[in-house]
Motif scaffolding. Structure first.
Motif, PDB file in Angstrom:
ATOM      1  N   MET A 272      17.239  -9.349  27.069  1.00  0.00           N
ATOM      2  CA  MET A 272      16.835 -10.342  26.083  1.00  0.00           C
ATOM      3  C   MET A 272      15.872 -11.332  26.719  1.00  0.00           C
ATOM      4  N   ASN A 273      14.859 -11.729  25.969  1.00  0.00           N
ATOM      5  CA  ASN A 273      13.969 -12.767  26.460  1.00  0.00           C
ATOM      6  C   ASN A 273      14.609 -14.143  26.214  1.00  0.00           C
ATOM      7  N   PHE A 274      13.922 -15.200  26.603  1.00  0.00           N
ATOM      8  CA  PHE A 274      14.492 -16.539  26.517  1.00  0.00           C
ATOM      9  C   PHE A 274      14.913 -16.903  25.090  1.00  0.00           C
ATOM     10  N   SER A 275      14.025 -16.747  24.127  1.00  0.00           N
ATOM     11  CA  SER A 275      14.343 -17.136  22.752  1.00  0.00           C
ATOM     12  C   SER A 275      15.453 -16.279  22.152  1.00  0.00           C
ATOM     13  N   GLN A 276      15.474 -15.000  22.460  1.00  0.00           N
ATOM     14  CA  GLN A 276      16.570 -14.141  21.989  1.00  0.00           C
ATOM     15  C   GLN A 276      17.905 -14.597  22.568  1.00  0.00           C
ATOM     16  N   THR A 277      17.899 -14.983  23.829  1.00  0.00           N
ATOM     17  CA  THR A 277      19.111 -15.473  24.470  1.00  0.00           C
ATOM     18  C   THR A 277      19.583 -16.764  23.814  1.00  0.00           C
ATOM     19  N   VAL A 278      18.653 -17.674  23.564  1.00  0.00           N
ATOM     20  CA  VAL A 278      19.006 -18.949  22.929  1.00  0.00           C
ATOM     21  C   VAL A 278      19.612 -18.700  21.558  1.00  0.00           C
ATOM     22  N   ILE A 279      18.975 -17.897  20.731  1.00  0.00           N
ATOM     23  CA  ILE A 279      19.477 -17.668  19.377  1.00  0.00           C
ATOM     24  C   ILE A 279      20.825 -16.953  19.412  1.00  0.00           C
ATOM     25  N   HIS A 280      20.959 -15.967  20.279  1.00  0.00           N
ATOM     26  CA  HIS A 280      22.220 -15.210  20.359  1.00  0.00           C
ATOM     27  C   HIS A 280      23.388 -16.097  20.776  1.00  0.00           C
ATOM     28  N   PHE A 281      23.197 -16.856  21.835  1.00  0.00           N
ATOM     29  CA  PHE A 281      24.320 -17.614  22.381  1.00  0.00           C
ATOM     30  C   PHE A 281      24.556 -18.966  21.710  1.00  0.00           C
ATOM     31  N   SER A 282      23.586 -19.482  20.994  1.00  0.00           N
ATOM     32  CA  SER A 282      23.813 -20.755  20.298  1.00  0.00           C
ATOM     33  C   SER A 282      24.078 -20.561  18.809  1.00  0.00           C
ATOM     34  N   ALA A 283      24.057 -19.325  18.327  1.00  0.00           N
ATOM     35  CA  ALA A 283      24.241 -19.036  16.905  1.00  0.00           C
ATOM     36  C   ALA A 283      25.489 -19.685  16.300  1.00  0.00           C
ATOM     37  N   PRO A 284      26.669 -19.629  16.939  1.00  0.00           N
ATOM     38  CA  PRO A 284      27.832 -20.259  16.313  1.00  0.00           C
ATOM     39  C   PRO A 284      27.662 -21.773  16.098  1.00  0.00           C
ATOM     40  N   THR A 285      26.930 -22.428  16.968  1.00  0.00           N
ATOM     41  CA  THR A 285      26.668 -23.859  16.784  1.00  0.00           C
ATOM     42  C   THR A 285      25.616 -24.056  15.702  1.00  0.00           C
ATOM     43  N   ILE A 286      24.566 -23.273  15.731  1.00  0.00           N
ATOM     44  CA  ILE A 286      23.505 -23.369  14.733  1.00  0.00           C
ATOM     45  C   ILE A 286      24.065 -23.156  13.328  1.00  0.00           C
TER      46      ILE A 286
ATOM     47  N   ASP B  78      15.278 -11.122  15.587  1.00  0.00           N
ATOM     48  CA  ASP B  78      14.453  -9.989  16.022  1.00  0.00           C
ATOM     49  C   ASP B  78      13.617  -9.421  14.869  1.00  0.00           C
ATOM     50  N   GLU B  79      14.105  -9.598  13.643  1.00  0.00           N
ATOM     51  CA  GLU B  79      13.363  -9.145  12.466  1.00  0.00           C
ATOM     52  C   GLU B  79      12.290 -10.161  12.050  1.00  0.00           C
ATOM     53  N   GLY B  80      12.210 -11.285  12.765  1.00  0.00           N
ATOM     54  CA  GLY B  80      11.162 -12.264  12.507  1.00  0.00           C
ATOM     55  C   GLY B  80      11.538 -13.414  11.592  1.00  0.00           C
ATOM     56  N   TYR B  81      12.828 -13.544  11.265  1.00  0.00           N
ATOM     57  CA  TYR B  81      13.246 -14.638  10.394  1.00  0.00           C
ATOM     58  C   TYR B  81      13.127 -15.970  11.130  1.00  0.00           C
ATOM     59  N   PRO B  82      12.647 -17.022  10.447  1.00  0.00           N
ATOM     60  CA  PRO B  82      12.660 -18.357  11.061  1.00  0.00           C
ATOM     61  C   PRO B  82      14.093 -18.889  11.062  1.00  0.00           C
TER      62      PRO B  82
END
Length: 190
Positions: free
Chosen positions: A1-15, A171-175
């Motif tokens: 995973m790149n940086f942004s993928q890692t951020v979204i994956h691991f912070s998703a429950p907080t987001i 990964d599908e490009g959603y904001p």
């Protein structure tokens, strides 16, 4: 995973509003200061903060937290009493508590146990983890549960599902706004 993928994956429950905070590491080689700043601005719009906590030679540790939720958590009498016992004098001032935690993390060779409380884990499980030195838990997942195993399983499945769904949509490009919207729809439909 790149940086942004890692951020979204691991912070998703907080987001997505199902966990007050997440703590995760990123490989130092993958860390991007420009992307970090972009996430910081994007999260800020939603009352979420991302901070680089502790850098090692090969990794950067990131803490993502929902300010309002953490403020409520810190105002809880059990949480407040526990943190006062650890030397925290500023509950429920979120920034002061997080700064104190970050200082303890920088000075400590391991993790201060109170990080579990900040991440939203039950205080009783954090206390039992300390008492048992991480042994004798009844269930192990995102945290070691010593009491309400069924609730721990349910929460941890929700966290995992949320992370996987959000990364897929990213990964599908959603904001970010649409990712949150899609998650709410998925939960409502379930």
């Amino acid at each position: 995973m790149n940086f942004s993928q890692t951020v979204i994956h691991f912070s998703a429950p907080t987001i997505c509003g199902i966990k007050p905070a997440n703590l995760f590491s990123v490989k130092a080689a993958d860390f991007s200061i420009a992307e970090f700043r972009n996430w910081k601005e994007e999260f800020k719009k939603r009352g979420i903060v991302i901070r680089a906590v502790k850098s090692g030679e090969n990794a950067v540790l990131l803490l993502v937290y929902n300010i309002c939720w953490l403020r409520k958590l810190l105002a809880d009498s059990f949480v407040s009493a526990y943190l006062r016992g650890k030397g925290y004098r500023t509950c429920p001032d979120v920034e002061k508590v997080v700064n104190h935690l970050m200082q303890r993390m920088k000075k400590s060779p391991g993790f201060p146990h109170e990080v579990g409380v900040i991440l939203g884990y039950p205080v009783c499980d954090v206390v039992e983890f300390e008492k048992n030195e991480g042994r004798n838990c009844k269930y192990c997942g995102y945290w070691k549960s010593y009491s309400d195993v069924e609730n721990a399983r349910i929460c941890q499945c929700r966290f995992k599902d949320c992370s996987c769904m959000c990364k897929k949509w990213f990964d599908e490009g959603y904001p970010l706004s649409r990712i949150i919207e899609e998650y709410k729809k998925a939960v409502h439909a379930a």
